[in-house]
Design a protein around this motif. Structure first.
Motif, PDB file in Angstrom:
ATOM      1  N   MET A 257       0.736  -1.160   0.209  1.00 13.88           N
ATOM      2  CA  MET A 257      -0.500  -0.121   0.405  1.00 13.88           C
ATOM      3  C   MET A 257       1.216   1.197  -0.168  1.00 13.88           C
ATOM      4  N   ILE A 258       1.545   1.256   0.701  1.00  8.58           N
ATOM      5  CA  ILE A 258       2.978   2.265   0.646  1.00  8.58           C
ATOM      6  C   ILE A 258       3.750   2.891  -0.521  1.00  8.58           C
ATOM      7  N   ARG A 259       3.917   1.974  -0.840  1.00  4.63           N
ATOM      8  CA  ARG A 259       4.642   1.420  -2.163  1.00  4.63           C
ATOM      9  C   ARG A 259       3.423   2.375  -3.850  1.00  4.63           C
ATOM     10  N   TYR A 260       2.732   1.892  -3.022  1.00  4.02           N
ATOM     11  CA  TYR A 260       1.167   2.171  -4.098  1.00  4.02           C
ATOM     12  C   TYR A 260       0.878   4.096  -4.393  1.00  4.02           C
ATOM     13  N   LEU A 261       1.061   4.703  -3.132  1.00  3.16           N
ATOM     14  CA  LEU A 261       0.659   5.521  -2.137  1.00  3.16           C
ATOM     15  C   LEU A 261       2.201   6.758  -3.227  1.00  3.16           C
ATOM     16  N   LEU A 262       3.321   5.395  -2.283  1.00  2.00           N
ATOM     17  CA  LEU A 262       4.834   6.784  -2.967  1.00  2.00           C
ATOM     18  C   LEU A 262       4.764   6.551  -5.071  1.00  2.00           C
ATOM     19  N   PHE A 263       4.443   5.627  -5.090  1.00  3.60           N
ATOM     20  CA  PHE A 263       3.879   5.649  -6.928  1.00  3.60           C
ATOM     21  C   PHE A 263       3.091   6.820  -6.758  1.00  3.60           C
ATOM     22  N   CYS A 264       2.072   7.016  -6.859  1.00  3.87           N
ATOM     23  CA  CYS A 264       1.267   7.871  -7.247  1.00  3.87           C
ATOM     24  C   CYS A 264       1.362   9.006  -6.781  1.00  3.87           C
ATOM     25  N   LEU A 265       2.126   9.623  -5.777  1.00  5.85           N
ATOM     26  CA  LEU A 265       2.736  10.718  -5.362  1.00  5.85           C
ATOM     27  C   LEU A 265       3.748  11.399  -6.300  1.00  5.85           C
ATOM     28  N   LEU A 266       4.503  10.676  -6.770  1.00  8.03           N
ATOM     29  CA  LEU A 266       5.949  10.324  -7.589  1.00  8.03           C
ATOM     30  C   LEU A 266       4.637  10.689  -9.331  1.00  8.03           C
ATOM     31  N   LEU A 267       4.183  10.084  -9.380  1.00 12.95           N
ATOM     32  CA  LEU A 267       3.416  10.283 -10.465  1.00 12.95           C
ATOM     33  C   LEU A 267       2.596  11.727 -10.872  1.00 12.95           C
ATOM     34  N   VAL A 268       2.484  11.612  -9.647  1.00 16.69           N
ATOM     35  CA  VAL A 268       1.576  12.935  -9.671  1.00 16.69           C
ATOM     36  C   VAL A 268       2.526  13.847  -9.595  1.00 16.69           C
ATOM     37  N   SER A 269       3.931  13.825  -8.848  1.00 17.48           N
ATOM     38  CA  SER A 269       4.693  15.386  -9.203  1.00 17.48           C
ATOM     39  C   SER A 269       5.301  15.166 -10.072  1.00 17.48           C
ATOM     40  N   GLY A 270       5.563  14.143 -10.864  1.00 23.72           N
ATOM     41  CA  GLY A 270       5.892  13.668 -12.841  1.00 23.72           C
ATOM     42  C   GLY A 270       5.070  14.310 -13.077  1.00 23.72           C
ATOM     43  N   LEU A 271       3.779  13.991 -13.485  1.00 23.89           N
ATOM     44  CA  LEU A 271       2.513  15.224 -14.370  1.00 23.89           C
ATOM     45  C   LEU A 271       2.879  16.758 -14.084  1.00 23.89           C
ATOM     46  N   CYS A 272       3.096  17.488 -13.128  1.00 22.93           N
ATOM     47  CA  CYS A 272       2.951  18.148 -12.584  1.00 22.93           C
ATOM     48  C   CYS A 272       4.250  18.968 -13.434  1.00 22.93           C
TER      49      CYS A 272
ATOM     50  N   GLN B  21      13.941   1.727 -23.240  1.00 26.41           N
ATOM     51  CA  GLN B  21      14.549   1.344 -22.537  1.00 26.41           C
ATOM     52  C   GLN B  21      13.814   2.288 -21.083  1.00 26.41           C
ATOM     53  N   LEU B  22      14.234   3.448 -21.738  1.00 26.61           N
ATOM     54  CA  LEU B  22      13.856   4.044 -20.132  1.00 26.61           C
ATOM     55  C   LEU B  22      11.704   3.515 -20.151  1.00 26.61           C
ATOM     56  N   ARG B  23      11.629   4.102 -20.913  1.00 30.39           N
ATOM     57  CA  ARG B  23       9.649   4.088 -21.141  1.00 30.39           C
ATOM     58  C   ARG B  23       9.804   2.880 -20.279  1.00 30.39           C
ATOM     59  N   ALA B  24      10.353   1.528 -20.893  1.00 28.17           N
ATOM     60  CA  ALA B  24       9.208   0.889 -20.426  1.00 28.17           C
ATOM     61  C   ALA B  24      10.440  -0.078 -19.191  1.00 28.17           C
ATOM     62  N   ASN B  25      10.768   0.499 -18.618  1.00 25.16           N
ATOM     63  CA  ASN B  25      11.286   0.612 -17.142  1.00 25.16           C
ATOM     64  C   ASN B  25      10.836   1.497 -16.203  1.00 25.16           C
ATOM     65  N   ALA B  26      10.761   2.311 -16.376  1.00 25.49           N
ATOM     66  CA  ALA B  26      10.361   4.152 -16.099  1.00 25.49           C
ATOM     67  C   ALA B  26       9.426   3.547 -14.461  1.00 25.49           C
ATOM     68  N   LYS B  27       8.873   2.035 -14.053  1.00 22.80           N
ATOM     69  CA  LYS B  27       8.052   2.005 -13.204  1.00 22.80           C
ATOM     70  C   LYS B  27       8.482   1.377 -12.064  1.00 22.80           C
ATOM     71  N   ARG B  28       9.820   0.423 -12.960  1.00 25.97           N
ATOM     72  CA  ARG B  28      10.610   0.191 -12.422  1.00 25.97           C
ATOM     73  C   ARG B  28      12.052   0.511 -11.296  1.00 25.97           C
ATOM     74  N   ILE B  29      12.022   1.542 -12.233  1.00 25.58           N
ATOM     75  CA  ILE B  29      13.662   2.822 -12.104  1.00 25.58           C
ATOM     76  C   ILE B  29      13.283   3.559 -11.098  1.00 25.58           C
ATOM     77  N   ILE B  30      11.376   3.802 -10.538  1.00 31.88           N
ATOM     78  CA  ILE B  30      10.827   4.852  -9.910  1.00 31.88           C
ATOM     79  C   ILE B  30      10.610   4.243  -8.605  1.00 31.88           C
ATOM     80  N   LEU B  31      10.275   3.096  -9.123  1.00 33.52           N
ATOM     81  CA  LEU B  31       9.757   1.777  -7.469  1.00 33.52           C
ATOM     82  C   LEU B  31      11.019   1.555  -6.805  1.00 33.52           C
ATOM     83  N   ILE B  32      11.923   0.603  -7.869  1.00 28.55           N
ATOM     84  CA  ILE B  32      12.908   0.171  -7.560  1.00 28.55           C
ATOM     85  C   ILE B  32      14.506   0.468  -7.268  1.00 28.55           C
TER      86      ILE B  32
END
Length: 191
Positions: free
Chosen positions: A1-16, A123-134
């Motif tokens: 759950m914490i990872r999901y919230l962190l991912f959403c926070l990073l995604l929103v801040s990245g979109l901003c 490569q960056l687009r294919a691995n973006a989630k993994r790069i951000i999360l881990i």
């Protein structure tokens, strides 16, 4: 759950952050373009007269200039730039025929870099989630491997074409690069 919230926070801040305008290129740099080819006037390094330089020197580079969260936005391809430094590039203009050959050679090197840059964007687009999360794969490692692969292709190209002088081999390389650029068109930076 914490990872999901962190991912959403990073995604929103990245979109901003991606709503901000693209960082402009520093003076004296060109971004690779499918519609604008290198010209002799792009080589602006001035050297003293009676120097020992012959042929041209092009200062090329690939860089990452935005955050990884930008890979989720509509400007994802702008994260990686393929640059030519005008003020750090020299062209021996004593012979007009040689000048045209040098410009074609440098353009082909830059095209090789563009293929490498597009593969890095892929490569960056294919691995973006993994790069951000881990944090893996490491972005700097991907950039280093990309740059080393581009340098190896530069050497292979220079060797096979004798720096662009073997016109039949040069035409083969240009055809191959055109096909690779078309194959990776999804990862191009729009002109």
């Amino acid at each position: 759950m914490i990872r999901y919230l962190l991912f959403c926070l990073l995604l929103v801040s990245g979109l901003c952050c991606s709503a901000q305008s693209q960082k402009p290129l520093p003076p004296g740099y060109l971004q690779w373009s499918a519609t604008r080819r290198l010209q002799a006037s792009d080589f602006q390094l001035r050297v003293r007269s009676h120097n020992n330089l012959n042929q041209g020197v092009g200062n090329l580079g690939i860089e990452i200039n935005r955050g990884i969260a930008d890979l989720f936005g509509k400007n994802a391809n702008r994260t990686v730039q393929n640059l030519f430094q005008r003020t750090g590039s020299y062209l021996d203009s004593t012979d007009r025929m040689s000048t045209a050959c040098q410009v074609r050679y440098m353009q082909t090197l830059w095209d090789i870099n563009e293929v490498a840059a597009r593969r890095l964007r892929q490569q960056l687009r294919a691995n973006a989630k993994r790069i951000i999360l881990i944090g893996k794969p490491d972005v700097n490692d991907l950039l280093r491997v990309t740059w080393e692969a581009a340098n190896q292709r530069h050497i292979q190209y220079a060797d096979e074409t004798k720096y662009g002088l073997f016109l039949d081999k040069q035409a083969g390389w240009e055809k191959q690069l055109t096909a690779e650029l078309a194959e990776l068109a999804t990862f191009a930076v729009p002109d």
